[in-house]
Each structure stands twice: as C-alpha cells, then as structure tokens.
Design an enzyme around this catalytic site. Structure first.
Site, PDB file in Angstrom:
ATOM      1  N   GLN A  34       0.857  -1.298   0.035  1.00 57.71           N
ATOM      2  CA  GLN A  34       0.017  -0.035  -0.045  1.00 57.71           C
ATOM      3  C   GLN A  34       0.853   1.238   0.005  1.00 57.71           C
ATOM      4  OE1 GLN A  34      -2.872  -0.060   3.299  1.00 57.71           O
ATOM      5  NE2 GLN A  34      -3.412  -2.229   2.294  1.00 57.71           N
ATOM      6  N   CYS A  35       1.832   1.222  -0.765  1.00 61.22           N
ATOM      7  CA  CYS A  35       2.808   2.236  -0.728  1.00 61.22           C
ATOM      8  C   CYS A  35       2.780   3.075  -2.348  1.00 61.22           C
ATOM      9  CB  CYS A  35       4.222   1.869  -0.821  1.00 61.22           C
ATOM     10  SG  CYS A  35       5.646   2.877  -0.988  1.00 61.22           S
TER      11      CYS A  35
END
Length: 159
Positions: A34-35
């Site tokens: 989730q970057c």
C-alpha cells in the site's frame, strides 16, 4: 555471519536457507502493498523474468515499518502480489527492517553495505553478488529498471 548463512521463512511459512542462492546474483528488496512505490513490483517482476535464466533472483521481504503500508498477513500479501503483479520471484514472510526489532538479515545488510544508514523507505534495494557480498545499494525511489540498476546486475552476472 554472511548472507548465505541466513535461514528465512518464505511467505508460505516454509524455511529457506539463503545458501540456496550461492552462485546467484540477488536483489534484496523490502516491499509493501500500500505504498506509492508499490507499482515497482511490476518492474521487479520484469527484471526477474529478464535475467532469471542467467542466475538472477529478486528476493522480496514485506515490511510494515513505513507508514504501516504493509498491514496484511503473509497470505494476503502473497495473493496481492500474484494477482495484481504476477509476482513469481521468491517472497518471504513479513519482517521488521528498521527499529529495535530489526531482523538480523537487515542488520547485517546495513552493517556490511555501502553505507550504514537505516532503510529509508519501502523498496530499498541491495544487490548481492554470487559470493554473498553486497555490491550496491539503491534508494527506494530508484526504479528497478533504472539503467544504473540494470548495468549493476549485468556486471554482477558477468563476474
């Protein structure tokens, strides 16, 4: 302790001795789902496919130290990587790569790498030579297919 002396848990829970990679060139990367840099999974997979037949491996180590961007379980991470990016390179169980509980592998990488500062974010990359020595360290923002990375991999493979 050297790179090939470590035994790690794979993302499916089975043990893997990094000595199995002796004689191969490895790119060790702390990854997160989730970057903003998560799309690098695609470039890492392409790099793996491009050089795997020459003895190159990408080793992914999920970590949750940066903005809690890897909150999932190992199973969830594995499913995400396979379905979203078609990842077929070796993925390992989530480990801490920074802070007081840093995994010994990452402590070794930092103590023996080209610079001793902490991992700065997700997708920091360490290029490991066939003999287990750290050859290069690339910043998280350096794309896996950056010409500098590709040239370092090609050079390491030709040694």
């Amino acid at each position: 302790m050297a790179f090939h002396d470590f035994s790690m848990e794979q993302i499916d829970g089975t043990p893997r001795n990094l000595g199995d990679y002796r004689g191969k060139v490895c790119l060790v990367v702390n990854v997160a789902s989730q970057c903003g840099l998560t799309p690098q999974y695609g470039a890492l997979q392409a790099l793996y496919e491009r050089f795997a037949d020459r003895g190159f491996e990408v080793l992914g180590f999920p970590a949750n130290e940066f903005g809690a961007q890897e909150p999932g379980s190992n199973g969830e991470i594995q499913q995400f990587c396979q379905t979203r990016y078609g990842v077929s390179f070796p993925m390992f169980a989530k480990i801490p790569v920074k802070g007081p509980h840093m995994h010994p592998l990452y402590r070794w990488l930092l103590e023996n790498g080209p610079r001793g500062d902490d991992i700065e974010w997700n997708f920091a990359k360490f290029l490991i030579g066939k003999d287990g020595e750290i050859l290069e360290r690339f910043a998280p923002t350096t794309a896996p297919d950056d010409p500098e990375v590709v040239a370092a991999i090609e050079s390491a493979l030709s040694r």
